[in-house]
Design an enzyme around this catalytic site. Structure first.
Site, PDB file in Angstrom:
ATOM      1  N   TYR A 160       0.822  -1.209   0.000  1.00  0.00           N
ATOM      2  CA  TYR A 160       0.000   0.000   0.000  1.00  0.00           C
ATOM      3  C   TYR A 160       0.863   1.270   0.000  1.00  0.00           C
ATOM      4  CZ  TYR A 160      -2.724   3.900   1.494  1.00  0.00           C
ATOM      5  OH  TYR A 160      -3.270   5.150   1.550  1.00  0.00           O
ATOM      6  N   HIS A 217      -4.168  -0.044   6.203  1.00  0.00           N
ATOM      7  CA  HIS A 217      -5.133   0.077   5.111  1.00  0.00           C
ATOM      8  C   HIS A 217      -6.095  -1.113   5.042  1.00  0.00           C
ATOM      9  CE1 HIS A 217      -6.319   2.113   1.266  1.00  0.00           C
ATOM     10  NE2 HIS A 217      -5.930   3.143   1.993  1.00  0.00           N
ATOM     11  N   HIS A 317      -8.889  12.789   7.822  1.00  0.00           N
ATOM     12  CA  HIS A 317      -8.319  12.332   6.550  1.00  0.00           C
ATOM     13  C   HIS A 317      -7.893  13.543   5.718  1.00  0.00           C
ATOM     14  CE1 HIS A 317      -9.009   9.948   2.599  1.00  0.00           C
ATOM     15  NE2 HIS A 317      -7.894   9.544   3.157  1.00  0.00           N
TER      16      HIS A 317
HETATM   17  O1  KDG Z   1      -8.849   6.998  -2.056  1.00  0.00           O
HETATM   18  C1  KDG Z   1      -8.081   6.265  -1.159  1.00  0.00           C
HETATM   19  C2  KDG Z   1      -7.188   7.153  -0.343  1.00  0.00           C
HETATM   20  O2  KDG Z   1      -7.912   8.224   0.175  1.00  0.00           O
HETATM   21  C3  KDG Z   1      -6.554   6.387   0.792  1.00  0.00           C
HETATM   22  O3  KDG Z   1      -5.797   5.324   0.264  1.00  0.00           O
HETATM   23  C4  KDG Z   1      -5.676   7.286   1.604  1.00  0.00           C
HETATM   24  O4  KDG Z   1      -5.477   5.643   3.353  1.00  0.00           O
HETATM   25  C5  KDG Z   1      -5.310   6.771   2.948  1.00  0.00           C
HETATM   26  C6  KDG Z   1      -4.708   7.727   3.867  1.00  0.00           C
HETATM   27  O5  KDG Z   1      -4.533   7.372   5.031  1.00  0.00           O
HETATM   28  O6  KDG Z   1      -4.416   8.844   3.450  1.00  0.00           O
HETATM   29 MG    MG Z   2      -5.497   5.634   5.512  1.00  0.00          MG
END
Ligand code: KDG
Ligand code: MG
Length: 408
Positions: A160, A217, A317
């Site tokens: 990831y 993730h 986020h």
């Molecule tokens: O669209 C998916 C992303 O927003 C994500 O993968 C981002 O996990 C993420 C993060 O912590 O920023």
């Molecule tokens: Mg994330």
């Protein structure tokens, strides 16, 4: 006072931002962000086809009643598409409110609780030395907190948010080659064997002061996540993010019973009801919901207050999913929230992005200094916007080695 019109723009430099502009009969306008990664046309259509026609002639100052109208009136409510659309309207109405009051939003929320807000960057590497170089670059820029992701030796694909090659660009980015997603392979055993020691090496190299975050993730089972959280305890992580898929909230109990590693969850949540049980049962330490698909400032303020009663701090986020408009909304919430924790922040600051969304929110030495301008403190240049159009793109998907579908 009346709303006289509203428009939605989809597009942007290297990204399909969904931007809402609401205009009023007094010349004051408000901006909102409804960007939903790789599904951008859907909140845009919800806004254009259903919500905007209802907004015309409404009093923009009644942001609470308008939020309730759309949420309760929808019947089939919640879900990221609807909530991103409601969220954009709510942000734009708060922007208008701030401009009418001639006050930055943080003052309308109750004033600043801090001079500046700590942010974290994304460090990433194809392997551990590559990741160490990436962390070093952020530490040299003054960041106090860094999320760290690295390739796992022997794993078939990079992992990831990890580059395929040393020195490559690895962060999560939309793949604009089409809407058919690329496949990544996940191997939990290799990850579980490798990552705890890698995190310990990072702690040893960078010392106790650096705040280290790590994002699983959503890829571990509850038992694996409990074992992993316990294994990384000596590293003293600032947080471990999304250890398990967020739907099974009882899984968090098992993790809690086995470890004191702080847990952050919620970037895929879109309502207070997704957060309620985890917060009230004190099963998490940080709530990650975003102002965009969380439905806007109005519900986020309630979530922040609920979290504050249960020792849960904010960590909204802030992936490249969000435009500078919703990031500005979060900068104001972060300036106010008594239980602020940290803000995820990715420098979008390309000249093209700055030209499209001019603002004077300033990030310096890993700290965000919120703008004192009235409202959100970010603008939108429609002439610049005319240069961009929607481009279809996709997220990768994840499978196990035998082909079983897994969580991205
Ligand atoms: O669209 C998916 C992303 O927003 C994500 O993968 C981002 O996990 C993420 C993060 O912590 O920023
Ligand atoms: Mg994330």
């Amino acid at each position: 006072m009346k709303i006289t019109g509203a428009k939605v723009f989809v597009g942007g430099p290297g990204k399909n931002y969904v931007t809402l502009k609401i205009v009023t009969d007094q010349g004051v306008y408000g901006l909102g962000d409804a960007t939903l990664n790789n599904r951008e046309t859907l909140p845009a259509a919800y806004l254009t086809d259903y919500l905007i026609p209802n907004l015309i002639d409404m009093d923009p100052r009644k942001s609470e009643d308008i939020w309730q109208l759309f949420y309760r009136g929808a019947y089939f409510r919640r879900g990221p598409i609807a909530m991103a659309a409601f969220g954009a309207i709510d942000m734009a109405l708060w922007d208008i409110k701030g401009k009418l009051a001639n006050m930055p939003l943080y003052d309308l929320f109750g004033g600043k609780s801090r001079d500046s807000a700590m942010v974290y960057a994304h460090a990433t590497g194809a392997d551990l030395p590559d990741l160490m170089d990436s962390i070093t670059r952020y530490v040299e820029q003054g960041y106090k907190a860094v999320r760290v992701q690295c390739g796992i030796p022997g794993m078939a694909t990079a992992g990831y948010a990890v580059p395929e090659e040393v020195g490559g660009k690895g962060d999560y980015m939309t793949d604009f080659s089409g809407i058919i997603p690329k496949t990544e392979i996940w191997e939990a055993d290799r990850y579980m064997r490798y990552m705890p020691q890698a995190l310990a090496d990072i702690r040893a190299k960078f010392g106790q002061e650096l705040k280290i975050l790590h994002d699983v993730h959503h890829r571990l089972s509850p038992r694996e996540a409990a074992a992993f959280s316990k294994a990384v305890e000596p590293v003293d992580l600032y947080w471990l993010e999304d250890p398990t898929p967020a739907e099974d909230q009882d899984a968090l109990r098992l993790i809690r019973q086995h470890s004191t590693t702080p847990i952050a969850i919620g970037e895929v949540f879109n309502s207070v009801w997704d957060c309620n049980k985890l917060i009230k049962n004190e099963l998490i330490d940080f709530i990650r919901i975003a102002v965009t698909y969380g439905g806007g400032i109005t519900p986020l303020k309630r979530i922040v207050d609920l979290a504050g009663m249960h020792h849960v701090r904010t960590g909204f986020h802030g992936a490249p999913s969000h435009s500078p408009i919703s990031m500005a909304a979060q900068h104001h919430l972060n300036a106010w929230a008594p239980n602020f924790g940290i803000q995820e922040y990715l420098v979008l600051g390309t000249p093209e992005c700055d030209a499209l969304f001019p603002s004077d929110h300033v990030m310096q030495n890993g700290m965000m200094h919120v703008s004192d301008a009235p409202g959100l403190g970010v603008d939108f240049d429609e002439n610049e916007a005319a240069k961009y159009e929607f481009k279809p793109g996709s997220h990768p998907i994840v499978r196990l080695q035998d082909g079983t579908m897994w969580d991205y």
